[in-house]
Design a protein around this motif. Sequence first.
Motif: not given
Length: 657
Positions: A38-39, A31, A35, A136, A138, A141, A113-115
């Motif tokens: 993705m950021h 994760r 994360e 992105s 999520k 992911a 999960i919070n990118p």
Amino acid sequence: MSLHRQLVLMITGLLLVLLAGIGYLSVHNSRNYLEYQMHNHAQDTATSLGLSLAKPLAEDDLALVQTMVDAIFDSGDFVNIVLRNQDGDVITSRQAKVPPHLVPDWFVGWLQINPMPGVSEITENWRRVGEVRVFSDKNVAIRNIWSAAKQTFWLFVVVGGVSWILILVIVRKVLAPLRTLEKQADAICEKDFTSQQPLPKTRELRRVVQAINRMTRQLKLLFDEQVTQIEQVRNQAYVDTITGLGNGRFFNAQLQARLVSPEEPFSGSLVRLEVQGMGEYNEHYGHDAGNLLLRRIGQVWMTCLGEVDGHCVARVTGSRFAALLPRQSVEQTGALVDDALDRMQHLDGMDIGGANVQLFAGMSACMVGSDPKLLEAQASVALGRALSFRSGHVEIYDQNAHGDAMTPSLPGVPDWEGFLTNIIRERKVVLHYQPVLSCVSEAVMHYEALARVEIDGKLVTAGHFIPLVERFDMMIGFDKLIVETIIGHLTSQDSGRLLPVAINLSSSSIRQETFENWLLDKVQAHRDIAPYLIFEVPEITVRTAHGKLRRLAIRLQEVGAKMTIDHFGTTNSSFGYLCGLPLYSIKVDSSYIRDIEENLDHQFFVQSLVRIAHSRQIRVTAEMVEQKEQWALLRQFKLDGAQGYYLGEPEGRQDAA
């Protein structure tokens, strides 16, 4: 809880904790990594898009701006792209329609999960003209992490399961000596002193097993010494030291016991043997030679007469021998005695130096209810008559007057063989039940089934007809009839009112493999009442069919039924066989109970038997308790139970229930 089970639970717990830990760390690390990725992906896209949109946005070319935003949005895994001008107003925005993520809600909620979005300012000639934000998707992911988590789980299940099985096999192998030690300890408690072999390979366990084996050998020596001492004292009271046969005290006790109770089937012949000339023989050749001759005569006496089931053979005085042979007519007994005398007269030492040793025998017929003193007097008279003949003569007392000793003098039965055949075929046997009371609580432990047949409206006890059943070779059929009848009675009763029932089986039936298989099949077919069946076999069976008896006892125990040795003490058998039979109980013969309140030797025998049997978890009961003093003494000696007319008379099925 056993050590093996504790280790299994501990290993299982460790594997589960390991699974949870590995799963948590794997998901958590995945994760954080996704994360972060993705950021970065969103930030790189925002920066690139911001540089590309600077000039079109400054020139207010909104069509080009929209085209470029759509191209970026459609080419990547983005959920949202927002473009704002310098005043913060939205110029354009693309929002993806999020499809079902196909992942359990609990996993999504737990994952959290919070990118971070990618943010880029758009400038042209050092002038800020707008801002772009890229978010992105999520869900991609989350699906990747869920797929990886499932793969990790199943991989762990397979590897962990194989490892768990291997560990259990190793643990079982390592702990096998401990389980054997447990069984060995239980065996020691039951006076079965067997050493553990082979020794375990683990050094520590090997030392423990070696120590236990040493202790086992020492305990076996102590137990054997105790049994030997008890048997030595018993032999001093009941065994003739020269011949090894029973002595006069033993023979008289057996004769009294077998003729007293009408419930115990007995009829047969009483034989007296006189060896004349032993005084002169001892004077000429010494007492050692005389004792040797008596020993040889005793061996022949036992060899020829000992093949009769239930025999009692003894040397009653210095030169007199005796025998009690059940179920033998005077003709059959006469043939056996003739053979014995013929062998004795050809013994070495009988004719050395012109020795005048002569042999004579007298016989009388006997049956249940006969007067023992009268029978002995009749045999003595017959022996006296034999002395007037040559050596080797056998005289039968008043044969014409007494008739066939095997046929009861009962009216109304001209053909006993046909009568008994009809009884078995038409199942006309009548069962009475005598209670066996606990010596502790005086409650009923179980009942013993006693057979009756009806003749001219009157019930006749087993003592009158069982010898004839054996004579006509009907014991297997009769035993089957009794077993089936009792099983039928137990099956028809309310399960809450059931009490165990003891069933007498004959030695001749036990020796037949067909009967053994039939009995086991019958008990297995009624497993629900098997715990209420107690099969009693006479002690003579231990000597004549020990192997078959042991096999039958084990197989009966496996289905829940029980086995008892009846008439214990009638054969001068060793206590040692108690260690080899899985018995429920043993019943002391009535010859030891009849005068136990006065006979110290009988008291010692019963007390010793109780100690040895209880050490093997075998119950001890007594039969033919007829007086209050006997009952009180047996309770004092800590017997488990007893039966007799003082404690309860045999009753019909309904009365007993």
